[in-house]
Structures are given as C-alpha cells and as structure tokens.
Design a protein around this motif. Structure first.
Motif, mmCIF file in Angstrom:
data_model
loop_
_atom_site.group_PDB
_atom_site.id
_atom_site.type_symbol
_atom_site.label_atom_id
_atom_site.label_comp_id
_atom_site.label_asym_id
_atom_site.label_seq_id
_atom_site.Cartn_x
_atom_site.Cartn_y
_atom_site.Cartn_z
ATOM 1 N N ASN A 175 0.829 -1.211 0.000
ATOM 2 C CA ASN A 175 0.000 0.000 0.000
ATOM 3 C C ASN A 175 0.866 1.264 0.000
ATOM 4 O OD1 ASN A 175 0.993 -0.197 2.613
ATOM 5 N ND2 ASN A 175 -0.865 0.665 3.526
ATOM 6 N N VAL A 176 2.142 1.106 -0.365
ATOM 7 C CA VAL A 176 3.083 2.242 -0.389
ATOM 8 C C VAL A 176 3.099 2.843 -1.787
ATOM 9 C CG1 VAL A 176 5.468 2.988 -0.068
ATOM 10 C CG2 VAL A 176 4.491 1.237 1.428
ATOM 11 N N ILE A 177 2.756 4.116 -1.884
ATOM 12 C CA ILE A 177 2.754 4.831 -3.158
ATOM 13 C C ILE A 177 4.084 5.542 -3.335
ATOM 14 C CG2 ILE A 177 1.699 6.724 -4.461
ATOM 15 C CD1 ILE A 177 -0.950 6.037 -3.184
ATOM 16 N N ASN A 178 4.779 5.242 -4.407
ATOM 17 C CA ASN A 178 6.095 5.828 -4.666
ATOM 18 C C ASN A 178 5.933 7.234 -5.266
ATOM 19 O OD1 ASN A 178 8.832 6.215 -5.022
ATOM 20 N ND2 ASN A 178 8.970 4.952 -6.867
ATOM 21 N N HIS A 179 5.406 8.147 -4.465
ATOM 22 C CA HIS A 179 5.166 9.516 -4.926
ATOM 23 C C HIS A 179 4.855 10.376 -3.706
ATOM 24 C CE1 HIS A 179 4.131 12.673 -7.769
ATOM 25 N NE2 HIS A 179 4.409 11.848 -8.771
ATOM 26 N N PHE A 180 4.765 11.708 -3.930
ATOM 27 C CA PHE A 180 4.353 12.585 -2.834
ATOM 28 C C PHE A 180 2.867 12.933 -2.931
ATOM 29 C CE2 PHE A 180 6.398 15.212 -6.131
ATOM 30 C CZ PHE A 180 5.372 16.077 -6.467
ATOM 31 N N SER A 181 2.166 12.377 -3.931
ATOM 32 C CA SER A 181 0.715 12.533 -4.058
ATOM 33 C C SER A 181 0.165 11.304 -4.779
ATOM 34 C CB SER A 181 0.362 13.810 -4.830
ATOM 35 O OG SER A 181 0.824 13.725 -6.175
ATOM 36 N N CYS A 182 -1.144 11.177 -4.786
ATOM 37 C CA CYS A 182 -1.779 10.032 -5.449
ATOM 38 C C CYS A 182 -1.851 10.270 -6.950
ATOM 39 C CB CYS A 182 -3.184 9.824 -4.891
ATOM 40 S SG CYS A 182 -3.203 9.306 -3.167
ATOM 41 N N THR A 183 -1.269 9.366 -7.721
ATOM 42 C CA THR A 183 -1.278 9.483 -9.172
ATOM 43 C C THR A 183 -1.811 8.199 -9.793
ATOM 44 O OG1 THR A 183 0.973 8.628 -9.421
ATOM 45 C CG2 THR A 183 0.732 11.015 -9.131
ATOM 46 N N THR A 184 -2.239 8.293 -11.032
ATOM 47 C CA THR A 184 -2.785 7.131 -11.740
ATOM 48 C C THR A 184 -1.760 6.022 -11.860
ATOM 49 O OG1 THR A 184 -4.148 8.646 -13.044
ATOM 50 C CG2 THR A 184 -3.953 6.402 -13.848
ATOM 51 N N ASP A 185 -0.544 6.376 -12.302
ATOM 52 C CA ASP A 185 0.503 5.372 -12.492
ATOM 53 C C ASP A 185 0.788 4.592 -11.213
ATOM 54 O OD1 ASP A 185 0.657 6.201 -15.051
ATOM 55 O OD2 ASP A 185 2.670 7.055 -14.942
ATOM 56 N N SER A 186 0.938 5.311 -10.113
ATOM 57 C CA SER A 186 1.283 4.668 -8.843
ATOM 58 C C SER A 186 0.201 3.702 -8.388
ATOM 59 C CB SER A 186 1.509 5.738 -7.768
ATOM 60 O OG SER A 186 2.546 6.612 -8.144
ATOM 61 N N PHE A 189 0.107 0.386 -10.427
ATOM 62 C CA PHE A 189 1.138 -0.596 -10.083
ATOM 63 C C PHE A 189 0.864 -1.313 -8.771
ATOM 64 C CE2 PHE A 189 3.842 2.141 -12.905
ATOM 65 C CZ PHE A 189 3.937 1.195 -13.909
ATOM 66 N N LEU A 190 0.025 -0.708 -7.925
ATOM 67 C CA LEU A 190 -0.315 -1.361 -6.661
ATOM 68 C C LEU A 190 -1.516 -2.286 -6.785
ATOM 69 C CD1 LEU A 190 0.073 1.547 -4.065
ATOM 70 C CD2 LEU A 190 1.732 -0.203 -4.681
ATOM 71 N N ASP A 194 -7.292 -6.296 -13.128
ATOM 72 C CA ASP A 194 -6.945 -6.100 -14.532
ATOM 73 C C ASP A 194 -6.965 -4.594 -14.809
ATOM 74 O OD1 ASP A 194 -6.550 -6.157 -17.232
ATOM 75 O OD2 ASP A 194 -8.515 -6.989 -17.736
ATOM 76 N N THR A 195 -5.806 -4.039 -15.114
ATOM 77 C CA THR A 195 -5.689 -2.585 -15.280
ATOM 78 C C THR A 195 -5.637 -2.152 -16.749
ATOM 79 O OG1 THR A 195 -3.261 -2.748 -15.132
ATOM 80 C CG2 THR A 195 -4.474 -2.355 -13.079
ATOM 81 N N SER A 196 -5.883 -3.073 -17.654
ATOM 82 C CA SER A 196 -5.750 -2.742 -19.079
ATOM 83 C C SER A 196 -6.719 -1.641 -19.500
ATOM 84 C CB SER A 196 -5.970 -3.990 -19.937
ATOM 85 O OG SER A 196 -7.229 -4.579 -19.658
ATOM 86 N N TYR A 265 2.343 4.759 -22.599
ATOM 87 C CA TYR A 265 1.783 3.653 -21.822
ATOM 88 C C TYR A 265 2.547 3.554 -20.511
ATOM 89 C CZ TYR A 265 -1.314 -0.393 -21.803
ATOM 90 O OH TYR A 265 -2.340 -1.266 -21.541
ATOM 91 N N THR A 266 1.833 3.294 -19.433
ATOM 92 C CA THR A 266 2.419 3.290 -18.097
ATOM 93 C C THR A 266 3.545 2.270 -17.965
ATOM 94 O OG1 THR A 266 0.267 3.915 -17.213
ATOM 95 C CG2 THR A 266 1.874 3.051 -15.661
ATOM 96 N N LYS A 267 4.668 2.719 -17.376
ATOM 97 C CA LYS A 267 5.810 1.835 -17.163
ATOM 98 C C LYS A 267 6.330 1.982 -15.733
ATOM 99 C CE LYS A 267 7.416 1.883 -21.985
ATOM 100 N NZ LYS A 267 8.527 2.222 -22.892
ATOM 101 N N GLN A 268 6.681 0.869 -15.124
ATOM 102 C CA GLN A 268 7.156 0.858 -13.738
ATOM 103 C C GLN A 268 8.480 1.596 -13.569
ATOM 104 O OE1 GLN A 268 5.968 -0.767 -10.680
ATOM 105 N NE2 GLN A 268 7.617 0.486 -9.893
ATOM 106 N N ASN A 269 9.382 1.454 -14.542
ATOM 107 C CA ASN A 269 10.746 1.963 -14.346
ATOM 108 C C ASN A 269 10.875 3.476 -14.456
ATOM 109 O OD1 ASN A 269 10.300 2.204 -17.062
ATOM 110 N ND2 ASN A 269 12.033 0.951 -17.722
ATOM 111 N N VAL A 270 9.777 4.191 -14.693
ATOM 112 C CA VAL A 270 9.874 5.648 -14.779
ATOM 113 C C VAL A 270 9.157 6.340 -13.620
ATOM 114 C CG1 VAL A 270 10.137 5.706 -17.288
ATOM 115 C CG2 VAL A 270 7.850 5.778 -16.292
ATOM 116 N N LEU A 271 8.726 5.582 -12.617
ATOM 117 C CA LEU A 271 8.000 6.183 -11.502
ATOM 118 C C LEU A 271 8.853 7.191 -10.742
ATOM 119 C CD1 LEU A 271 5.841 3.346 -9.880
ATOM 120 C CD2 LEU A 271 5.085 5.297 -11.226
#
Length: 311
Positions: A175-186, A189-190, A194-196, A265-271
């Motif tokens: 439940n840890v969001i890798n950001h300082f606010s809630c974003t779609t990408d974050s 990934f949590l 199905d997120t397609s 398209y959303t990618k994990q490595n650019v968070l």
C-alpha cells in the motif's frame, strides 16, 4: 480457495505516500522549497484576481481568462502541495483510500481544465492580434463566460471515466505509493486487478486532451507570429513578441512535462523520474504563471503602481 482469493483482493483502507526517501536535511529542504513556493503561488494568484477586480480597465477577455487560470492554480496546488509538505515532514504519510481517489480526481480535473484554458487564452490572443477590428464582437463578455464555463465543466467531466475505473480496482499487495501525491501510475502498479482498461482510457484521454489542446495552442501562436512579422512598426512587433514569448515559455514547460508524464503507456521503471517531472507541474509552472502573464503587461504594471501609491 476462490473465496480466500476474493478476500485477499480487497480494497486498501489507506495508502502510505513515500515522497522522496532521504535524510532529514533533504526532507527539511523539500519542506522549505514547497512551503515557500506554495505561499508565493497563493499570494501571486490572489493578487492578480484582486487587481483585476479592482481596476475596471483590466476587466477585458484576456484578464478574465487569466483570473480563471489564477483561481485554478490556487486550487490545483492546494489539492496536492499541503499533503506533500506533511509527507516531507513525516507527520502524515498515510492517506485514506477515498481521500487518495479524491486527490487524484481533483488534481487531474484541474489539470485538464488548465489545458482547455490555455487553448482558449491562445485563441483569445489570436483573435486580438489577427482580427483587432472585430475582436470585441468575436470575444464578447457572453462568449468569454461560455468558453470559461465549458473549460471547467469539460475538465471535471472527462476525468470521471479513469477515476471511476481506478476506484473499483482491488489492492492486495503493498500500500506504499512511490510519490508525494496520489497518481494514476502509482495506483495502477499497486493494483492486483486487470488494469488494461484503466491504462487504455488514460492513454486515449491524454492523447485527445493534451495533444489536442497543445495543437490548438501552438496553431494559434503560429498564426499570431505570422501576423506579428507583418506589422510595419518595429515597436509594435517588439511589444507583441514580448507578450507571446512569455506565454510560450509557460506553455512549453506545461505541455512538455505533461506529455512526458501521460502521453505514453504506463511503465514501472519511470516512476522515480515521474516524481521529479511532477515538480514542474505542481509548483514551478503555477509559480511562473502569475508573473509571466502579468508583469510583462503595461496595464498590470500601471495597476500595481497605483495600488502601491495608495498604500
């Protein structure tokens, strides 16, 4: 077994905002920067609104849309910066699920409204410079009100689709969001759902809204510049270029950063990189807007001079 899996795939009650991991000195520095910038954003934008309302000769279409932009920037930064400051201070990293969804919804709705407003402001400048004799008819007070209303309503409506899809997702892992606010990408990934559909709808909306409004804005400025170069007076050309160049700086910064963030398209490595780019949208652009759009205008300088002389 199926019942156990359904219970495990439950909606998180709250999330933890990671912010920028680092030592205490980094957190203090971030707090000072965000707090100072936030105060300047509030002060600058409130001052613009008060200045326009206090001086009748500033109540033109250009300043009407500028007041809308200033009002928007106040709420855009308020939706995420105070919580970010609390995260940096380590006082309140937790955010309830509903609050997280609402923060994401308001930030993105206000962001979409800003795209539409910038397009309308560019169109307004196009009419003022390219059709000066017909400008008062083409951009009447009624039309200005309708355009501003359409920007706000459209901005808040289009984000309901991805927001409603995200609100129904399940979160069964961290439940840890890798950001300082809630974003779609974050949040994507949590999720263990199905997120397609969320990814596809976000990408389509980003292309239509960001690139669409960007093309309208750039097309308006291209037509403006082509008209300016034909102005016989060197002083007239310089004044027009000065105003347009300042506006283009903000437009390029805003669209450049948001195109990088959302038109892909959303990618994990650019968070991690997203967090740094988001700083441009969150505090830098809202800080520059009031200064660039006003302090280079003669009318605003005169209004400020009168206000200070009265004080």
């Amino acid at each position: 077994v199926a019942g156990i899996e359904r219970r495990n795939q439950s909606t998180a009650q709250e999330f933890i905002l990671l912010g920028f991991p680092g030592n205490q000195q980094l957190q203090i520095s971030l707090t000072v920067v965000f707090t100072t910038t936030y105060v300047l954003i509030l002060t600058g934008n409130v001052a613009i609104i008060a200045l326009v309302m206090a001086h009748p000769y500033l109540q033109t279409p250009m300043y009407f849309f500028l007041c809308n932009l200033s009002f928007l920037e106040i709420w855009y930064t308020t939706a995420c910066v105070p919580k970010a400051i609390a995260v940096f201070l380590g006082k309140s990293r937790a955010i309830p699920f509903l609050s997280c969804i609402l923060q994401m919804y308001f930030v993105f709705s206000l962001g979409c409204t800003e795209y539409f407003l910038l397009s309308v402001m560019a169109y307004d400048r196009y009419l003022a410079i390219c059709y000066p004799l017909h400008y008062s008819v083409l951009m009447s007070s009624t039309k200005c009100t309708h355009l501003a209303f359409l920007c706000w309503v459209s901005g808040f409506l289009v984000i309901t689709i991805p927001s409603s899809l995200i609100a129904t997702m399940s979160f069964c892992n961290s439940n840890v969001i890798n950001h300082f606010s809630c974003t779609t990408d974050s949040l994507i990934f949590l999720s263990c759902s199905d997120t397609s559909m969320v990814k596809l709808s976000s990408l389509i909306l980003s292309v239509l809204i960001i690139l669409g409004s960007c093309l309208i804005t750039l097309a308006s400025y291209i037509l403006i510049i082509s008209t300016i170069v034909r102005i016989p007076s060197a002083q007239g050309r310089q004044k027009a270029f000065s105003t347009c160049s300042a506006h283009l700086i903000v437009v390029i910064m805003w669209y450049g950063s948001t195109i990088f963030l959302y038109v892909r398209y959303t990618k994990q490595n650019v968070l991690d990189m997203n967090k740094f780019i988001n700083i441009l949208n969150t505090i830098i652009t809202p800080l520059l807007n009031p200064f660039i759009y006003t302090l280079r205008n003669k009318e605003v300088k005169e209004a400020l001079s009168k206000a200070f002389s009265r004080m």
